[in-house]
Design a protein around this motif. Structure first.
Motif, PDB file in Angstrom:
ATOM      1  N   GLU A 120       0.824  -1.203   0.000  1.00 23.40           N
ATOM      2  CA  GLU A 120       0.000   0.000   0.000  1.00 23.40           C
ATOM      3  C   GLU A 120       0.862   1.258   0.000  1.00 23.40           C
ATOM      4  O   GLU A 120       1.881   1.306   0.681  1.00 23.40           O
ATOM      5  CB  GLU A 120      -0.807  -0.049   1.301  1.00 23.40           C
ATOM      6  N   GLY A 121       0.493   2.255  -0.806  1.00 22.05           N
ATOM      7  CA  GLY A 121       1.264   3.499  -0.819  1.00 22.05           C
ATOM      8  C   GLY A 121       0.727   4.491  -1.824  1.00 22.05           C
ATOM      9  O   GLY A 121      -0.488   4.740  -1.898  1.00 22.05           O
ATOM     10  N   ARG A 122       1.650   5.102  -2.579  1.00 19.47           N
ATOM     11  CA  ARG A 122       1.242   6.077  -3.600  1.00 19.47           C
ATOM     12  C   ARG A 122       1.738   5.651  -4.989  1.00 19.47           C
ATOM     13  O   ARG A 122       1.125   5.965  -5.995  1.00 19.47           O
ATOM     14  CB  ARG A 122       1.837   7.466  -3.311  1.00 19.47           C
ATOM     15  N   ASP A 123       2.904   4.944  -4.994  1.00 17.47           N
ATOM     16  CA  ASP A 123       3.605   4.641  -6.250  1.00 17.47           C
ATOM     17  C   ASP A 123       3.769   3.137  -6.453  1.00 17.47           C
ATOM     18  O   ASP A 123       4.613   2.710  -7.237  1.00 17.47           O
ATOM     19  CB  ASP A 123       5.006   5.271  -6.205  1.00 17.47           C
ATOM     20  N   GLN A 124       3.008   2.351  -5.744  1.00 17.32           N
ATOM     21  CA  GLN A 124       3.244   0.900  -5.782  1.00 17.32           C
ATOM     22  C   GLN A 124       2.909   0.295  -7.151  1.00 17.32           C
ATOM     23  O   GLN A 124       3.654  -0.528  -7.668  1.00 17.32           O
ATOM     24  CB  GLN A 124       2.456   0.206  -4.659  1.00 17.32           C
ATOM     25  N   GLY A 125       1.793   0.727  -7.722  1.00 18.47           N
ATOM     26  CA  GLY A 125       1.404   0.183  -9.033  1.00 18.47           C
ATOM     27  C   GLY A 125       2.138   0.843 -10.186  1.00 18.47           C
ATOM     28  O   GLY A 125       2.372   0.234 -11.227  1.00 18.47           O
ATOM     29  N   THR A 126       2.531   2.095 -10.007  1.00 22.10           N
ATOM     30  CA  THR A 126       3.142   2.840 -11.114  1.00 22.10           C
ATOM     31  C   THR A 126       4.645   2.617 -11.209  1.00 22.10           C
ATOM     32  O   THR A 126       5.185   2.465 -12.301  1.00 22.10           O
ATOM     33  CB  THR A 126       2.898   4.356 -10.926  1.00 22.10           C
ATOM     34  N   VAL A 127       5.342   2.625 -10.059  1.00 23.03           N
ATOM     35  CA  VAL A 127       6.808   2.604 -10.073  1.00 23.03           C
ATOM     36  C   VAL A 127       7.391   1.299  -9.518  1.00 23.03           C
ATOM     37  O   VAL A 127       8.257   0.689 -10.126  1.00 23.03           O
ATOM     38  CB  VAL A 127       7.370   3.788  -9.230  1.00 23.03           C
ATOM     39  N   VAL A 128       6.907   0.886  -8.345  1.00 25.26           N
ATOM     40  CA  VAL A 128       7.595  -0.199  -7.629  1.00 25.26           C
ATOM     41  C   VAL A 128       7.256  -1.569  -8.224  1.00 25.26           C
ATOM     42  O   VAL A 128       8.140  -2.383  -8.446  1.00 25.26           O
ATOM     43  CB  VAL A 128       7.278  -0.142  -6.106  1.00 25.26           C
ATOM     44  N   PHE A 129       5.962  -1.783  -8.476  1.00 25.02           N
ATOM     45  CA  PHE A 129       5.545  -3.102  -8.981  1.00 25.02           C
ATOM     46  C   PHE A 129       4.701  -2.954 -10.250  1.00 25.02           C
ATOM     47  O   PHE A 129       3.514  -3.298 -10.258  1.00 25.02           O
ATOM     48  CB  PHE A 129       4.745  -3.851  -7.900  1.00 25.02           C
ATOM     49  N   PRO A 130       5.311  -2.462 -11.339  1.00 22.63           N
ATOM     50  CA  PRO A 130       4.506  -2.283 -12.549  1.00 22.63           C
ATOM     51  C   PRO A 130       3.974  -3.605 -13.097  1.00 22.63           C
ATOM     52  O   PRO A 130       3.031  -3.618 -13.890  1.00 22.63           O
ATOM     53  CB  PRO A 130       5.489  -1.618 -13.535  1.00 22.63           C
ATOM     54  N   GLU A 133      -0.066  -8.219 -10.463  1.00 20.73           N
ATOM     55  CA  GLU A 133      -1.211  -8.876 -11.108  1.00 20.73           C
ATOM     56  C   GLU A 133      -2.493  -8.055 -10.939  1.00 20.73           C
ATOM     57  O   GLU A 133      -3.396  -8.097 -11.759  1.00 20.73           O
ATOM     58  CB  GLU A 133      -1.438 -10.267 -10.524  1.00 20.73           C
ATOM     59  N   LEU A 134      -2.590  -7.327  -9.822  1.00 22.25           N
ATOM     60  CA  LEU A 134      -3.764  -6.472  -9.600  1.00 22.25           C
ATOM     61  C   LEU A 134      -3.305  -5.153  -9.014  1.00 22.25           C
ATOM     62  O   LEU A 134      -2.596  -5.125  -8.010  1.00 22.25           O
ATOM     63  CB  LEU A 134      -4.757  -7.146  -8.633  1.00 22.25           C
ATOM     64  N   LYS A 135      -3.716  -4.061  -9.664  1.00 24.17           N
ATOM     65  CA  LYS A 135      -3.407  -2.721  -9.154  1.00 24.17           C
ATOM     66  C   LYS A 135      -4.737  -2.029  -8.869  1.00 24.17           C
ATOM     67  O   LYS A 135      -5.594  -1.949  -9.761  1.00 24.17           O
ATOM     68  CB  LYS A 135      -2.656  -1.912 -10.211  1.00 24.17           C
ATOM     69  N   VAL A 136      -4.859  -1.547  -7.649  1.00 21.39           N
ATOM     70  CA  VAL A 136      -6.094  -0.855  -7.269  1.00 21.39           C
ATOM     71  C   VAL A 136      -5.743   0.581  -6.905  1.00 21.39           C
ATOM     72  O   VAL A 136      -4.721   0.829  -6.244  1.00 21.39           O
ATOM     73  CB  VAL A 136      -6.766  -1.551  -6.065  1.00 21.39           C
ATOM     74  N   PHE A 137      -6.543   1.511  -7.357  1.00 17.63           N
ATOM     75  CA  PHE A 137      -6.426   2.901  -6.904  1.00 17.63           C
ATOM     76  C   PHE A 137      -7.682   3.171  -6.087  1.00 17.63           C
ATOM     77  O   PHE A 137      -8.788   3.223  -6.614  1.00 17.63           O
ATOM     78  CB  PHE A 137      -6.327   3.845  -8.107  1.00 17.63           C
ATOM     79  N   LEU A 138      -7.461   3.247  -4.763  1.00 18.51           N
ATOM     80  CA  LEU A 138      -8.599   3.388  -3.843  1.00 18.51           C
ATOM     81  C   LEU A 138      -8.781   4.859  -3.520  1.00 18.51           C
ATOM     82  O   LEU A 138      -7.853   5.511  -3.030  1.00 18.51           O
ATOM     83  CB  LEU A 138      -8.293   2.610  -2.558  1.00 18.51           C
ATOM     84  N   THR A 139      -9.959   5.367  -3.780  1.00 19.40           N
ATOM     85  CA  THR A 139     -10.164   6.785  -3.544  1.00 19.40           C
ATOM     86  C   THR A 139     -11.585   7.058  -3.048  1.00 19.40           C
ATOM     87  O   THR A 139     -12.406   6.147  -2.944  1.00 19.40           O
ATOM     88  CB  THR A 139      -9.844   7.593  -4.837  1.00 19.40           C
ATOM     89  N   ALA A 186      -3.091   6.978 -10.518  1.00 24.25           N
ATOM     90  CA  ALA A 186      -3.524   5.613 -10.811  1.00 24.25           C
ATOM     91  C   ALA A 186      -2.711   5.102 -11.986  1.00 24.25           C
ATOM     92  O   ALA A 186      -2.506   5.824 -12.961  1.00 24.25           O
ATOM     93  CB  ALA A 186      -5.009   5.621 -11.159  1.00 24.25           C
ATOM     94  N   ALA A 187      -2.210   3.865 -11.891  1.00 21.45           N
ATOM     95  CA  ALA A 187      -1.537   3.253 -13.044  1.00 21.45           C
ATOM     96  C   ALA A 187      -2.561   3.132 -14.173  1.00 21.45           C
ATOM     97  O   ALA A 187      -3.772   3.040 -13.915  1.00 21.45           O
ATOM     98  CB  ALA A 187      -1.008   1.876 -12.644  1.00 21.45           C
ATOM     99  N   ASP A 188      -2.081   3.134 -15.410  1.00 22.93           N
ATOM    100  CA  ASP A 188      -3.008   3.074 -16.543  1.00 22.93           C
ATOM    101  C   ASP A 188      -3.892   1.837 -16.477  1.00 22.93           C
ATOM    102  O   ASP A 188      -5.046   1.856 -16.907  1.00 22.93           O
ATOM    103  CB  ASP A 188      -2.221   3.056 -17.869  1.00 22.93           C
ATOM    104  N   ASP A 189      -3.340   0.743 -15.926  1.00 23.10           N
ATOM    105  CA  ASP A 189      -4.123  -0.500 -15.856  1.00 23.10           C
ATOM    106  C   ASP A 189      -4.683  -0.753 -14.448  1.00 23.10           C
ATOM    107  O   ASP A 189      -5.021  -1.886 -14.114  1.00 23.10           O
ATOM    108  CB  ASP A 189      -3.267  -1.688 -16.324  1.00 23.10           C
ATOM    109  N   ALA A 190      -4.795   0.299 -13.645  1.00 27.25           N
ATOM    110  CA  ALA A 190      -5.352   0.118 -12.287  1.00 27.25           C
ATOM    111  C   ALA A 190      -6.878   0.078 -12.339  1.00 27.25           C
ATOM    112  O   ALA A 190      -7.497   0.676 -13.222  1.00 27.25           O
ATOM    113  CB  ALA A 190      -4.900   1.267 -11.389  1.00 27.25           C
ATOM    114  N   VAL A 191      -7.450  -0.636 -11.380  1.00 28.36           N
ATOM    115  CA  VAL A 191      -8.902  -0.599 -11.198  1.00 28.36           C
ATOM    116  C   VAL A 191      -9.160   0.505 -10.173  1.00 28.36           C
ATOM    117  O   VAL A 191      -8.606   0.464  -9.072  1.00 28.36           O
ATOM    118  CB  VAL A 191      -9.424  -1.942 -10.630  1.00 28.36           C
TER     119      VAL A 191
END
Ligand code: C5P
Length: 220
Positions: A120-130, A133-139, A186-191
């Motif tokens: 969990e963080g701010r850059d996990q889906g975009t930078v750290v773990f591109p 298997e699942l990227k969520v942007f919770l807002t 949000a990563a481009d492929d985030a839900v």
């Protein structure tokens, strides 16, 4: 399998990520706590926050460990100390430093190596773990997030107005989104999961369903 949960402050990421990891029987990584731990240590050891390479050296030298709900820095329990206002303000400066972020990214990848993990963080889906298997942007809307924070803080007897919370939350959102490296987005492929009007259980159920839809298995 790696599940990333990014999003703005006050969206309920930590509670949701912890509950999700528990339901899955996976590891949980709070990367905000890692940045906070470095800021705490810099203040404690009087390392200037202006001196980016000194803070990066400090980050490299520290041993940050998670033990159940506790955060340990070189064996000291800093779980409460890293949540003070002083540390929160210092953390923003630490997190803006690209040299510190490089160290954190490397450590976060090492921690996740070979594990099933919710991170969990701010850059996990975009930078750290591109490759996650699942990227969520919770807002949630700014008003909803501020109302939740207002309820939490006034429940502890604090005298704070909703307007004050909204203003500082906006400043934090702007700083998170404007950071030159590791900016919150949000990563481009985030839900994108918008939690306005959802209960805590609804949010966790929705996340579990997403993990299962990507092939993950629950243990409960
Ligand atoms: O999530 P939390 O409020 O604990 O994060 C503390 C600080 O660390 C925030 O300023 C946030 O922007 C920053 N942060 C970051 N990258 C992460 C996690 C947190 O820059 N992956």
């Amino acid at each position: 399998m790696i599940v990333t949960l990014d999003g703005p402050a006050g969206a309920g990421k930590s509670t949701a990520a912890k509950a999700l990891a528990r339901r899955l029987g996976w590891r949980y990584l709070d990367t905000g706590a890692m940045y906070r731990a470095i800021a705490w240590a810099a203040l404690d050891q009087r390392v200037s926050l202006e001196d980016e390479s000194a803070v990066a050296d400090l980050a490299r030298a520290l041993e940050i460990r998670f033990d159940a709900e506790r955060v340990l820095v070189d064996g000291h329990d800093v779980s409460h100390a890293i949540r003070t206002q002083e540390v929160t303000v210092a953390t923003r400066r630490v997190a803006d430093a690209p040299a510190v972020r490089d160290v954190m990214v490397e450590q976060q990848r090492r921690i996740a190596d070979g594990c099933d993990i919710v991170t969990e963080g701010r850059d996990q889906g975009t930078v750290v773990f591109p490759q996650a298997e699942l990227k969520v942007f919770l807002t949630a809307s700014a008003e909803e997030r501020a109302r939740r924070r207002f309820r939490e803080r006034t429940a502890c007897g604090e005298n704070v107005s909703l307007e004050t919370i909204l203003t500082s939350q906006q400043a934090r959102d702007d700083a998170d989104a404007a950071r030159p490296v590791g900016a919150m987005r949000a990563a481009d492929d985030a839900v994108v999961v918008e939690t306005d009007g959802m209960s805590h259980d609804d949010v966790v159920d929705a996340l579990v369903a997403l993990v299962v839809s990507r092939g993950g298995e629950t243990c409960q």
